[in-house]
Design an enzyme around this catalytic site. Structure first.
Site, short mmCIF file in Angstrom:
data_model
loop_
_atom_site.label_atom_id
_atom_site.label_comp_id
_atom_site.label_asym_id
_atom_site.label_seq_id
_atom_site.Cartn_x
_atom_site.Cartn_y
_atom_site.Cartn_z
N SER A 1 0.83 -1.20 0.00
CA SER A 1 0.00 0.00 0.00
C SER A 1 0.87 1.25 0.00
O SER A 1 1.95 1.26 0.59
CB SER A 1 -0.90 0.02 1.24
OG SER A 1 -2.12 -0.63 1.00
N PRO A 2 0.39 2.31 -0.64
CA PRO A 2 1.11 3.59 -0.55
C PRO A 2 1.10 4.10 0.89
O PRO A 2 0.03 4.22 1.50
CB PRO A 2 0.33 4.51 -1.49
CG PRO A 2 -1.01 3.89 -1.61
CD PRO A 2 -0.83 2.42 -1.44
N CYS B 1 2.68 7.17 3.32
CA CYS B 1 3.43 8.42 3.43
C CYS B 1 4.62 8.24 4.37
O CYS B 1 4.47 7.68 5.47
CB CYS B 1 2.53 9.54 3.93
SG CYS B 1 1.30 10.05 2.73
N ALA C 1 1.37 8.56 -1.52
CA ALA C 1 0.60 9.65 -2.11
C ALA C 1 1.56 10.73 -2.58
O ALA C 1 2.23 11.39 -1.80
CB ALA C 1 -0.36 10.22 -1.07
N GLN D 1 1.07 6.31 -6.51
CA GLN D 1 -0.25 6.89 -6.24
C GLN D 1 -0.17 8.40 -6.44
O GLN D 1 0.66 9.08 -5.83
CB GLN D 1 -0.68 6.58 -4.80
CG GLN D 1 -2.09 7.05 -4.48
CD GLN D 1 -2.44 6.86 -3.02
OE1 GLN D 1 -1.87 7.52 -2.15
NE2 GLN D 1 -3.38 5.97 -2.73
N TYR E 1 -9.28 13.36 0.94
CA TYR E 1 -8.48 14.25 0.13
C TYR E 1 -9.33 14.77 -1.04
O TYR E 1 -10.51 14.44 -1.16
CB TYR E 1 -7.20 13.56 -0.32
CG TYR E 1 -6.36 13.13 0.88
CD1 TYR E 1 -6.03 14.05 1.88
CD2 TYR E 1 -5.94 11.81 1.04
CE1 TYR E 1 -5.28 13.67 3.00
CE2 TYR E 1 -5.19 11.43 2.16
CZ TYR E 1 -4.88 12.35 3.13
OH TYR E 1 -4.15 11.97 4.23
N LEU F 1 -5.83 -3.76 8.05
CA LEU F 1 -5.48 -4.63 9.17
C LEU F 1 -5.39 -6.10 8.75
O LEU F 1 -5.80 -7.00 9.49
CB LEU F 1 -6.46 -4.46 10.34
CG LEU F 1 -6.58 -3.03 10.90
CD1 LEU F 1 -7.58 -2.98 12.05
CD2 LEU F 1 -5.22 -2.51 11.36
#
Length: 358
Positions: A24-25, A27, A59, A101, A184, A303
């Protein structure tokens, strides 16, 4: 779509993923002026070494004011391409597919990293004003009040996503994901809790989905037909009267004909203090429903930590991929260990082979 298991390859257009595990992207809040650096090389490269089929950069802002924090990655200028290219080449050398992403933070921009004070970053400390949103309402009490983005501003954002996709291609990304989740900008247009416009970008479902559809169309025009396009959505706001799973299915029915190949199914983030029923795999039902009712490939998130659970999500046909985040921070080699547990053929790099033999 046929059922498979966690280590069945997945074909998305001309891209072949060696298994169903994606990074997953996440940050990292480790960039200066949007540039990737050695931290990102090691962070993303380690997960490729660990055997994930898809490794997605965080992101990545399509305009400087679209960053979540001043330390976010960016791809709003050509100078950003070189280091991203180095990272993506390394990922590909390890047998993984490099992805990115593309994002605009909207009213949740100019914030500090999560380990610092939660107040908005001042201009003196590298923050910026104004920030933009569909409606001039702050995310939370005490947050920056955004400026309502006008039609010309929306079109600039649409063009910025397309320009970012072209730079991503130059850097060597083989998939781009459009970030339309977690409160966002593009999610802000979707959610009636946030979007209170009265023009062609607000009000009805058709109008609230318009900005995202325009971004998808603009990106698909410049993104090669041979390469897959993904969209991350928040399948529900977890608040009555907000965006919900039914609308998510309708949205994906709109997006699939525009060239979207994979829907990354997350949830929440539109408004603070939503009551979310957290638990292992709590968002999997969204991926399952969208896959079934919109007939599109989906990624399940949230999760997911146990190998058996991840495998069951795939074998039962609930999703086509699992995207892991925190578990892959704790254990970058989770895919290799999962393969051993399931009797699949995923070998570690030869440099590490001795560590995985018994």
């Amino acid at each position: 779509m046929t059922h498979a298991n966690l280590f069945t390859p997945l074909q998305l257009r001309d891209v072949r993923l060696r298994n169903r595990i994606g990074v997953s992207p996440m940050c990292q809040y480790s960039s200066a002026d949007g540039f990737a650096n050695d931290w990102h090389l090691v962070h993303l490269g380690s997960r490729a070494v660990g055997g994930a089929a898809l490794v997605m950069a965080e992101a990545t802002a399509v305009v400087p004011e679209g960053r979540i924090s001043p330390q976010d990655l960016g791809i709003w200028k050509n100078d950003h391409v070189e280091m991203l290219g180095r990272i993506f080449r390394f990922i590909e050398e390890q047998g993984s597919v490099p992805a990115i992403q593309l994002a605009h933070a909207g009213r949740k921009a100019s914030t500090p990293p999560p380990w610092e004070d939660g107040e908005a970053v001042s201009e003196a400390d590298g923050g910026w004003r104004p920030i933009f949103a569909p409606t001039a309402e702050a995310f939370d009490i005490g947050d920056i009040v955004p400026q309502e983005i006008d039609r010309a501003g929306i079109q600039r954002v649409v063009e910025a996503f397309a320009d970012a996709a072209e730079r991503s291609l130059e850097a060597g990304a083989q998939m781009v994901e459009i970030h339309a989740a977690h409160g966002y900008l593009l999610h802000e247009f979707l959610s009636p809790l946030i979007n209170k416009r009265s023009d062609e970008y607000g009000g009805t479902f058709e109008n609230r989905t318009r900005a995202l559809r325009e971004v998808v169309e603009a990106v698909r025009r410049v993104w090669p037909e041979r390469l897959p396009l993904a969209v991350r959505i928040s399948a529900t706001d977890w608040v009555e009267g907000g965006w919900d799973a039914e609308e998510s299915v309708q949205l994906v029915h709109q997006l699939k004909p525009l060239g979207v190949d994979l829907v990354d199914c997350s949830s929440g983030g539109a408004v603070p203090r939503a009551k979310i029923a957290l638990g292992p795999g709590y968002q999997v039902p969204f991926a399952e429903r969208i896959r079934r009712e919109a007939d599109v490939a989906t990624a399940a998130v949230g999760l997911i930590t146990e190998v058996a659970k991840a495998n069951e999500i795939i074998t039962s046909g609930r999703a086509d991929m699992v995207f892991l985040a925190r578990e892959l921070l704790r254990e970058p080699y989770w895919p290799i260990k999962a393969a051993a547990e399931l009797g699949a053929d995923l070998k570690p790099p030869v440099q590490y082979a001795r560590a995985f033999t018994r």
